[in-house]
Design a protein around this motif. Structure first.
Motif, PDB file in Angstrom:
ATOM      1  N   ALA A  14       3.553 114.043  56.784  1.00  0.00           N
ATOM      2  CA  ALA A  14       3.705 113.331  58.053  1.00  0.00           C
ATOM      3  C   ALA A  14       4.209 114.262  59.152  1.00  0.00           C
ATOM      4  N   THR A  15       5.096 115.192  58.816  1.00  0.00           N
ATOM      5  CA  THR A  15       5.587 116.158  59.796  1.00  0.00           C
ATOM      6  C   THR A  15       4.459 117.070  60.256  1.00  0.00           C
ATOM      7  N   LEU A  16       3.658 117.542  59.323  1.00  0.00           N
ATOM      8  CA  LEU A  16       2.508 118.379  59.690  1.00  0.00           C
ATOM      9  C   LEU A  16       1.521 117.605  60.571  1.00  0.00           C
ATOM     10  N   LEU A  17       1.293 116.343  60.249  1.00  0.00           N
ATOM     11  CA  LEU A  17       0.415 115.500  61.053  1.00  0.00           C
ATOM     12  C   LEU A  17       0.964 115.366  62.474  1.00  0.00           C
ATOM     13  N   ASN A  18       2.257 115.144  62.596  1.00  0.00           N
ATOM     14  CA  ASN A  18       2.875 114.998  63.906  1.00  0.00           C
ATOM     15  C   ASN A  18       2.750 116.285  64.726  1.00  0.00           C
TER      16      ASN A  18
END
Length: 95
Positions: A14-18
């Motif tokens: 999710a952090t990479l997606l953000n």
């Protein structure tokens, strides 16, 4: 895998997606600035600052929508461990 491992993997992805969403929005807004704003204009730094703020806000908004959709679609509460527990729940576990 257990719930804690699933939670850790979810947080990393999710952090990479953000970060990718923010980068994509910044590149898009930078392309719009390059296309429509005069390079000799004294307002170019203002536009770049605005693009940066919009990319942060937009990525947060899109991230929230995507995570809510994924959470509902795949019932993530069942597969992930809670990150924070209230003090009342900790006392119940100890008893």
């Amino acid at each position: 895998m257990n719930k804690k491992a699933n939670t850790a993997i979810f947080i990393v992805v999710a952090t990479l997606l953000n970060i990718l969403l923010m980068l994509a929005l910044f590149v898009l807004s930078f392309a719009l600035i390059a296309r429509f704003v005069d390079p000799e204009s004294p307002l170019v730094p203002l536009w770049l600052g605005l693009a940066f703020i919009v990319s942060i806000g937009g990525s947060f908004l899109l991230y929230s929508v995507v995570v809510k959709f994924i959470s509902k679609k795949f019932n993530m509460e069942e597969h992930l461990a809670p990150l924070w527990t209230s003090k009342k729940q900790k006392k119940r576990r100890e008893e």
